[in-house]
Design an enzyme around this catalytic site. Structure first.
Site, PDB file in Angstrom:
ATOM      1  N   LEU A  80       0.767  -1.160   0.051  1.00 36.09           N
ATOM      2  CA  LEU A  80      -0.051   0.110  -0.021  1.00 36.09           C
ATOM      3  C   LEU A  80       1.012   1.238   0.044  1.00 36.09           C
ATOM      4  O   LEU A  80       2.142   1.321   0.456  1.00 36.09           O
ATOM      5  CB  LEU A  80      -0.986   0.095   1.264  1.00 36.09           C
ATOM      6  CG  LEU A  80      -1.763  -1.304   1.398  1.00 36.09           C
ATOM      7  CD1 LEU A  80      -2.210  -1.117   2.726  1.00 36.09           C
ATOM      8  CD2 LEU A  80      -2.911  -1.418   0.293  1.00 36.09           C
ATOM      9  N   ASP A  81       0.316   2.353  -0.106  1.00 38.05           N
ATOM     10  CA  ASP A  81       1.104   3.501  -0.315  1.00 38.05           C
ATOM     11  C   ASP A  81       0.678   4.478   1.041  1.00 38.05           C
ATOM     12  O   ASP A  81      -0.417   4.033   1.603  1.00 38.05           O
ATOM     13  CB  ASP A  81       1.126   4.391  -1.485  1.00 38.05           C
ATOM     14  CG  ASP A  81      -0.375   4.999  -1.708  1.00 38.05           C
ATOM     15  OD1 ASP A  81      -0.412   6.088  -2.820  1.00 38.05           O
ATOM     16  OD2 ASP A  81      -1.312   4.649  -0.887  1.00 38.05           O
ATOM     17  N   SER A  82       1.179   5.712   1.004  1.00 37.10           N
ATOM     18  CA  SER A  82       0.866   6.316   2.358  1.00 37.10           C
ATOM     19  C   SER A  82      -0.408   6.801   2.609  1.00 37.10           C
ATOM     20  O   SER A  82      -1.055   7.067   3.506  1.00 37.10           O
ATOM     21  CB  SER A  82       1.873   7.535   2.452  1.00 37.10           C
ATOM     22  OG  SER A  82       1.920   8.388   1.326  1.00 37.10           O
ATOM     23  N   ASP A  84      -3.190   5.312   1.397  1.00 35.86           N
ATOM     24  CA  ASP A  84      -3.703   3.866   1.995  1.00 35.86           C
ATOM     25  C   ASP A  84      -3.641   3.640   3.562  1.00 35.86           C
ATOM     26  O   ASP A  84      -4.423   3.247   4.083  1.00 35.86           O
ATOM     27  CB  ASP A  84      -3.548   2.800   1.327  1.00 35.86           C
ATOM     28  CG  ASP A  84      -3.587   2.805  -0.269  1.00 35.86           C
ATOM     29  OD1 ASP A  84      -2.899   2.259  -1.049  1.00 35.86           O
ATOM     30  OD2 ASP A  84      -4.720   3.115  -0.682  1.00 35.86           O
TER      31      ASP A  84
END
Lengths: 125, 87
Positions: A80-82, A84
């Protein structure tokens, strides 16, 4: 703790099929306010916290539920990224009715940190 | 000079403000729209565009906070069916 559970079981006898978690917790909340059974009974159990946090993470659409374990890292393991991560932390806040300040929320990077934070927070419910 | 921390912080402010709406539909829309908006501009490389997007986000935050006050004055009378827990 055992006495409280015995009393709760006795109170729930006339009602059938109340397997819904919500009703169980509402009863505990009512008896917790009396504080006659133990000094620290209105705090969540570790297993309860773990289960609920994992449920929140699993119900996230971008996450593969099979990969979710109590020590999984959001960005490294789940990809996931920041943004998310922000969304997941918000969902955890809503689940436990907490307000996590920005500084603490930035540090929560993995399931284990989230579980630890929620468990140590006095206002989790 | 807008850095990543400020962007994340703005996202959080918008999400928190959006949570206060009494109406389920508007609440869900606010959350969906902020996340989509931030994701759309996720890969911008030109810093001036990043600053533009950040300023736009700040304006939207003002709008959301103002509207929350208005909507709280007229809350919906019944609970939306999506808010009821499954029995």
């Amino acid at each position: 703790m055992a006495l409280r559970n015995a009393v709760l079981r006795h109170l729930r006898v006339p009602v059938q099929n109340l397997a819904v978690r919500g009703s169980n917790q509402s009863q505990i909340g009512f008896l917790g306010s009396i504080r006659a059974f133990s000094s620290h009974d209105d705090h969540l159990s570790k297993q309860d916290v773990v289960d609920r946090v994992l449920d929140v993470v699993k119900s996230f659409p971008k996450v593969d539920p099979a990969k979710v374990t109590p020590d999984v890292h959001f960005q490294k393991d789940l990809g996931l990224d920041s943004l998310d991560t922000v969304e997941i932390v918000m969902a955890i806040e809503e689940e436990f009715k907490l307000e996590i300040p920005d500084k603490e929320a930035d540090k929560i990077d993995s399931c284990s940190l989230a579980i630890e934070y929620v468990f140590n927070h006095p206002m989790s419910s | 000079m807008v850095d990543k921390g400020q962007v994340i912080s703005l996202c959080r402010f918008l999400l928190r403000a959006g949570r206060q709406y009494p109406d389920y539909n508007i609440r869900e829309y606010a959350k969906r729209r902020t996340l989509d908006g931030f994701r759309m501009n996720k890969n911008l490389t030109d810093h001036s565009k990043v600053v533009d997007a950040y300023v736009e986000g700040k304006k939207q935050l003002e709008v959301v906070e103002r509207l929350v006050k208005v909507y709280l004055a007229y809350p919906p009378k019944t609970k939306n069916i999506m808010e009821l827990k499954l029995q």
